[in-house]
Design an enzyme around this catalytic site. Sequence first.
Site, mmCIF file in Angstrom:
data_model
loop_
_atom_site.group_PDB
_atom_site.id
_atom_site.type_symbol
_atom_site.label_atom_id
_atom_site.label_comp_id
_atom_site.label_asym_id
_atom_site.label_seq_id
_atom_site.Cartn_x
_atom_site.Cartn_y
_atom_site.Cartn_z
ATOM 1 N N ARG A 37 0.880 -1.188 0.000
ATOM 2 C CA ARG A 37 0.000 0.000 0.000
ATOM 3 C C ARG A 37 0.906 1.224 0.000
ATOM 4 N NH1 ARG A 37 -5.410 1.801 3.273
ATOM 5 N NH2 ARG A 37 -6.211 0.237 1.838
ATOM 6 N N CYS A 41 -16.518 2.283 0.455
ATOM 7 C CA CYS A 41 -15.359 1.416 0.736
ATOM 8 C C CYS A 41 -14.912 1.537 2.189
ATOM 9 C CB CYS A 41 -14.224 1.763 -0.212
ATOM 10 S SG CYS A 41 -13.768 3.505 -0.184
#
Length: 304
Positions: A100, A262
């Site tokens: 990430r 999300c």
Amino acid sequence: MSHFISLKYFSSKEIEELVNLASRIKSKPSDFKNSLTGKSVGLLFEKSSLRTKTAFYIGALQLGAQAIYYAPEEVKLGEREEICDVSRSLSAYLDLVVLRTFAHERILEFAKFSSVPIVNGLSDFLHPSQALADILTIQDLKGDIKKQKIVYSGDGNNVCHSLIYACAILGANLTLAIPEGYLPASQVLDEAGSYCKISGGEIKIAGSIEEAGRGADVLYTDVWTSMGKESEKDERKKVFKNFQIDDKILAQAKSGCIVMHCLPAHRGEEITASVVEGKNSVVFLQAENRLHAAKAILNYILKK
Ligand code: CP
Ligand code: NVA
């Protein structure tokens, strides 16, 4: 070796295989309990995470693999050490790395030097593991993805880009309500246009959230200020103020419309508290599906 960096490198058949695998893992997790025994998965995160970290970490353990997590302050990619050196070192210990980061180029750079598969756990540009869980959620709750009017309101960045690729490749109908200056990258829209010609999908940009939301089967939003853009928060609040999903927008959608986010959500900004807590909201099922999708990605990539 196959990475999971962008859905655009996957055919509709492969994405369907991944979603179906996630569905099978969800309905019978015990069948996959030892599927990755002996494998080691690393999670290297340069930004905060709740869902993605937990989904891949616990997902790896549930599949019989081992997992190790590196928090943002630990490795300091490109600061303490060059990306190419971190990538080659981790390749010696691990079977897969979930990364990430900020600029998408960092993932591409990392992958270039890696001899093990890289999974994109979010970059500024894409969030493909989220989109996979989103497709699973829509399919589970609404059936055939091609028959839905999917509406996304908010910033045209990572979550939106991956949703666009997923919808375009799978032949779904996606309408975007996004303010000027925050539209998806033209590269993504152009590529999506080409995929739609093959799949029969459609990606439209509406003039307002009111116009986009009418008759929606799915209303989807994401934060106005993504990680890394915090200094633009006040400006973004002004620009996006007419792009909130509230009860009025929901009332114009179809009656069984599902509301997706999300997460993390900012109540009172991109979505109202009453919508996120309301009966149409499926955000926590969507969050749960991140686990099944993460397990499917790990299984699919490491079994190849
Ligand atoms: N949706 C999502 O990726 O959540 P996290 O940032 O908490 O991982
Ligand atoms: N667009 C958001 C998604 C978080 C999961 C961000 O990048 O912060």
